[in-house]
Design an enzyme around this catalytic site. Structure first.
Site, mmCIF file in Angstrom:
data_model
loop_
_atom_site.group_PDB
_atom_site.id
_atom_site.type_symbol
_atom_site.label_atom_id
_atom_site.label_comp_id
_atom_site.label_asym_id
_atom_site.label_seq_id
_atom_site.Cartn_x
_atom_site.Cartn_y
_atom_site.Cartn_z
ATOM 1 N N ASP A 194 0.829 -1.209 0.000
ATOM 2 C CA ASP A 194 0.000 0.000 0.000
ATOM 3 C C ASP A 194 0.862 1.258 0.000
ATOM 4 O O ASP A 194 0.614 2.204 -0.756
ATOM 5 C CB ASP A 194 -0.927 0.012 1.219
ATOM 6 C CG ASP A 194 -1.864 -1.184 1.238
ATOM 7 O OD1 ASP A 194 -1.881 -1.945 0.261
ATOM 8 O OD2 ASP A 194 -2.581 -1.353 2.247
ATOM 9 N N TYR A 244 -6.397 -11.606 9.467
ATOM 10 C CA TYR A 244 -5.180 -11.290 8.703
ATOM 11 C C TYR A 244 -3.974 -11.948 9.369
ATOM 12 O O TYR A 244 -3.161 -12.621 8.714
ATOM 13 C CB TYR A 244 -5.019 -9.765 8.668
ATOM 14 C CG TYR A 244 -3.861 -9.245 7.853
ATOM 15 C CD1 TYR A 244 -4.007 -8.957 6.506
ATOM 16 C CD2 TYR A 244 -2.624 -9.020 8.443
ATOM 17 C CE1 TYR A 244 -2.955 -8.448 5.753
ATOM 18 C CE2 TYR A 244 -1.558 -8.521 7.707
ATOM 19 C CZ TYR A 244 -1.732 -8.238 6.356
ATOM 20 O OH TYR A 244 -0.680 -7.744 5.633
HETATM 21 MG MG MG Z 1 -4.741 0.236 5.337
#
Ligand code: MG
Ligand code: ADP
Length: 408
Positions: A194, A244
């Site tokens: 990201d 996650y």
């Molecule tokens: Mg994020």
């Protein structure tokens, strides 16, 4: 800032338009900050984009490949630098103001300012000088939806903390510093994708990253007939952080078992389909399925790059659907809502491929669509999705855009 190629349209946040209007955002800052009102010539505006990932999900922390695209939705901060070592930021959407002292950052508080404070902490850890500021933040990027608002906030903050300029670091170190903020301060164990995408975004390009070597390459998306459409499921990501972390440990468990016979295997990146098959009898079936997703997803990223470069959209589409099925059936990160969005899209002529994007468990899908079919996709989703799920979707066309930068 250039006019956006699309607008989120049904965005519930009226302040979102300020993210695309640096003059208006600067004016808002002058309303809330005496320093900015007194020194209007010192006001700067920085912007960092969110991202969609075209393919390569959960591969980053397995040292594999990812193919994100920085998009024309993001976070803008208007700021005036100060010499008082104090950071104070107001959210344009709510008027809430939070702050901290650069010389006494302290522990995280469980609020959005943690991403700003964590970025200051990580920059200081790298030995980068930071400056106080008064700022106003506006965003047209949905939060917590898999479009990476957290990385956009970190990257925009890193420029704001550097007086409105890109810090004196190469872009990869900048991305790694933002990741460090999220891992080490906010406490989210994310991979590099990201922050990489928000730092390296390039208009008209997707971004291939090898998460082991950190080699990267911009892949042109030159086909004028191709549109990218994100569909928001309207369901927030659920159980995301525990699930996650569980996926991460399952990937590590697979590596530990395979490494008993195949020395040199340190991450699933090193595992071929044959090696995985040979280890099948020794692996817990769920762990096997998780590893199977990663091993084949890595191959799909490389196949997708080749298909893009050959303008072979049919193959891209097949890879998208295969990736979604693998996330649904093997990696277990889809949801009935995301599956419904993919199924609806698959029934629309002109949709080339659809899959969930981001960590999963809610959030968005990304769709590769022939430009003429974008209205039909929008109509089909708005018509069929609410009845199937009881939720209201949002559909945005997004365009590949530049990375974090000063815009005024
Ligand atoms: Mg994020
Ligand atoms: P994602 O990165 O997929 O959007 P995350 O859970 O990683 O989701 O990051 C979302 C968090 O980032 C929010 O909970 C909030 O703390 C912060 N954030 C993102 N955008 C904004 C915004 N516009 N205003 C305030 N905080 C924001």
């Amino acid at each position: 800032m250039p006019a956006p190629a699309s607008s989120p349209g049904s965005s519930p946040d009226p302040a979102a338009a300020l993210a695309r209007d640096p003059n208006a955002l600067g004016a808002r800052l002058r309303e809330v900050s005496q320093e900015a009102a007194a020194r209007p010539g010192d006001v700067r505006v920085v912007h960092a984009p969110g991202r969609v990932n075209l393919i390569g999900e959960h591969t980053d922390y397995n040292e594999g490949f990812v193919l994100p695209v920085a998009i024309d939705l993001g976070i803008a901060i208007a700021l005036v630098p100060t010499d008082d070592r104090r950071v104070e930021m107001t959210l344009a959407a709510t008027g809430e103001t939070l702050g901290f002292d650069l010389d006494a950052i302290g522990a995280k508080r469980g609020a959005w300012i943690d991403y700003v404070a964590g970025t200051a902490w990580a920059l200081a850890e790298r030995g980068v000088e930071t400056h106080g500021f008064r700022g106003v933040l506006a965003s047209d990027l949905p939060q917590g939806s898999g479009l990476s608002s957290s990385a956009a906030l970190e990257l925009a903050s890193s420029l704001a903390l550097s007086g409105g300029e890109v810090p004196a670091l190469d872009r990869m170190t900048l991305a790694l510093t933002a990741q460090r903020a999220e891992n080490g301060y906010v406490g989210v164990n994310c991979g590099l994708m990201d922050q990489f995408a928000s730092a390296f975004g390039k208009a008209g390009h997707a971004l291939l990253l090898d998460c082991r070597s950190l080699d990267h390459r911009a892949i042109p998306m030159a086909d004028p007939d191709l549109a990218l459409v994100a569909c928001h499921s309207g369901s927030p990501r659920k159980l995301e952080s525990s699930a996650y972390n569980e996926r991460r440990s399952q990937c590590e468990a697979a590596v530990a078992e395979i490494a008993r016979t195949d020395q040199g295997v340190t991450f699933l990146r090193d595992v071929t389909p044959e090696m995985l098959e040979a280890a099948r009898p020794r692996l817990d079936p769920v762990v096997f399925a998780r590893a199977e997703h990663i091993v084949h997803e890595n191959a799909r990223v490389l196949a997708a790059v080749a298909a893009f470069e050959a303008d072979d959209l049919e193959t891209m589409g097949r890879l998208f659907y295969a990736s979604h099925a693998s996330m649904r059936d093997l990696f277990g990160i889809s949801s009935p809502e995301l599956d419904a969005l993919v199924e609806i899209a698959a029934g629309v002529p002109g949709v080339i491929g659809a899959r969930l994007t981001g960590a999963g468990f809610g959030g968005c899908t990304i769709n590769l669509v022939r430009r003429a079919a974008v209205p039909a996709l929008r109509e089909a989703v708005m018509r069929d999705y609410p009845g199937r799920t009881g939720l209201t979707p949002r559909v945005f066309e997004v365009a590949a855009s530049d990375g974090a930068r000063r815009i005024a």
